[in-house]
Design an enzyme around this catalytic site. Structure first.
Site, PDB file in Angstrom:
ATOM      1  N   VAL A  59      18.166  95.164 -46.512  1.00 45.30           N
ATOM      2  CA  VAL A  59      17.108  96.172 -46.451  1.00 45.30           C
ATOM      3  C   VAL A  59      17.599  97.395 -47.211  1.00 45.30           C
ATOM      4  O   VAL A  59      18.709  97.876 -46.974  1.00 45.30           O
ATOM      5  CB  VAL A  59      16.808  96.551 -44.987  1.00 45.30           C
ATOM      6  CG1 VAL A  59      15.739  97.625 -44.917  1.00 45.30           C
ATOM      7  CG2 VAL A  59      16.388  95.321 -44.200  1.00 45.30           C
ATOM      8  N   CYS A  60      16.773  97.895 -48.120  1.00 48.19           N
ATOM      9  CA  CYS A  60      17.178  99.072 -48.901  1.00 48.19           C
ATOM     10  C   CYS A  60      17.297 100.297 -47.996  1.00 48.19           C
ATOM     11  O   CYS A  60      16.363 100.630 -47.258  1.00 48.19           O
ATOM     12  CB  CYS A  60      16.170  99.352 -50.001  1.00 48.19           C
ATOM     13  SG  CYS A  60      16.505 100.910 -50.827  1.00 48.19           S
ATOM     14  N   ILE A  61      18.406 100.968 -48.111  1.00 48.30           N
ATOM     15  CA  ILE A  61      18.673 102.093 -47.207  1.00 48.30           C
ATOM     16  C   ILE A  61      17.696 103.249 -47.406  1.00 48.30           C
ATOM     17  O   ILE A  61      17.183 103.811 -46.428  1.00 48.30           O
ATOM     18  CB  ILE A  61      20.142 102.559 -47.332  1.00 48.30           C
ATOM     19  CG1 ILE A  61      20.442 103.632 -46.294  1.00 48.30           C
ATOM     20  CG2 ILE A  61      20.476 103.045 -48.727  1.00 48.30           C
ATOM     21  CD1 ILE A  61      21.915 103.903 -46.098  1.00 48.30           C
ATOM     22  N   PHE A  96      14.595  93.507 -49.216  1.00 44.56           N
ATOM     23  CA  PHE A  96      13.365  94.095 -48.689  1.00 44.56           C
ATOM     24  C   PHE A  96      13.252  95.529 -49.189  1.00 44.56           C
ATOM     25  O   PHE A  96      14.141  96.356 -48.926  1.00 44.56           O
ATOM     26  CB  PHE A  96      13.362  94.039 -47.153  1.00 44.56           C
ATOM     27  CG  PHE A  96      13.342  92.633 -46.628  1.00 44.56           C
ATOM     28  CD1 PHE A  96      12.137  92.015 -46.317  1.00 44.56           C
ATOM     29  CD2 PHE A  96      14.520  91.911 -46.475  1.00 44.56           C
ATOM     30  CE1 PHE A  96      12.111  90.708 -45.849  1.00 44.56           C
ATOM     31  CE2 PHE A  96      14.498  90.605 -46.013  1.00 44.56           C
ATOM     32  CZ  PHE A  96      13.293  90.003 -45.707  1.00 44.56           C
ATOM     33  N   ALA A 130      14.247 102.323 -46.189  1.00 41.41           N
ATOM     34  CA  ALA A 130      14.254 102.217 -44.726  1.00 41.41           C
ATOM     35  C   ALA A 130      14.255 103.596 -44.079  1.00 41.41           C
ATOM     36  O   ALA A 130      13.485 103.857 -43.141  1.00 41.41           O
ATOM     37  CB  ALA A 130      15.473 101.420 -44.272  1.00 41.41           C
TER      38      ALA A 130
END
Lengths: 118, 137
Positions: free
Chosen positions: B85-87, B47, B90
């Protein structure tokens, strides 16, 4: 190993999209994969010389494109018609680019294993 | 019932749009169901961009609307799919896991069940491991 092509179409400072695409580009390059870029439509403005983004409080994305060479990015392709339609010539750009005619874009994209479009 | 394909492929998926921005996430979800039904493997969904909004645990849509985070959580649990989820994407958008918020000196716990937060290396690795890498949004 796979070859990567990143297709950019949006102009500068249009949300976080380009910044986040650059992050993928640098990550793929850091994985030692052959990475190329293709600039279409308003994305050709990314390479225009003389940007002063501080004046509108934006990040200097041009500086990020300039480090691509350090990451061994193989080629920056640019669609010749996109450039021409916006009144630009390759001398207006701060990176060496390989112009490709619109008719040749599909064939160019087909030569890569992984294509990211943004 | 699962069909047995003549050969199986490994798919990796990227979702770039939020649930209410476009139907890209819904299409990705239905595509994954179709791929699994054909007997192929989907090993990771990454994501990125506004796609990270699929991972917000406390999204509370009206009862007659689709609750995407719960859908993904159920999918991950049932089919052992790695939801990443990409840090950086996010953090930009205020999605912090409990552990991440602790590190940032904040109090938050947004990540829905079955998702994990990691870096773009997971995306590039997925493209290298996959036979097919499909981007939605």
């Amino acid at each position: 190993m796979k070859s990567y092509l990143f297709v950019l179409r949006k102009p500068l400072h249009s949300g976080a999209c380009v910044q986040e695409m650059l992050d993928i580009i640098l990550t793929a390059a850091a994985f030692d994969q052959p990475v190329s870029l293709l600039l279409l439509d308003d994305a050709v403005f990314h390479l225009k010389q003389g940007q002063q983004p501080a004046g509108i409080g934006m990040r200097d994305t041009a500086a990020m494109f300039k480090v691509l060479e350090l990451y061994d990015v193989k080629a920056v392709y640019i669609e010749a018609e996109s450039l021409h339609e916006r009144g630009l010539v390759v001398q207006d750009l701060f990176l060496p680019v390989r112009p490709v005619g619109r008719a040749g874009i599909a064939a160019l994209i087909a030569t890569f294993d992984v294509v990211f479009a943004g | 019932m699962f069909l047995t394909p003549r050969f199986t492929m490994k798919f990796a998926i990227q979702v770039n749009a939020s649930p209410y921005q476009s139907d890209a996430g819904r299409l990705a979800y239905r595509f994954i169901l179709a791929v699994l039904a054909q007997g192929h493997e989907v090993f990771r969904v990454f994501f990125y961009h506004d796609g990270i909004y699929h991972a917000f645990k406390y999204a509370v849509p009206p009862d007659d609307e689709c609750a995407y985070p719960a859908l993904w959580s159920a999918l991950a649990a049932q089919h052992h799919i790695d939801l990443v989820v990409c840090i950086s994407a996010a953090q930009r958008r205020g999605l912090l896991s409990a552990g991440e918020s602790l590190r940032q000196g904040k109090r938050d716990d947004d990540l829905a069940e079955g998702f994990r937060i990691s870096g773009l290396g997971q995306l590039v690795e997925a493209t290298l491991l996959a036979d097919r890498f499909i981007v939605f949004g």
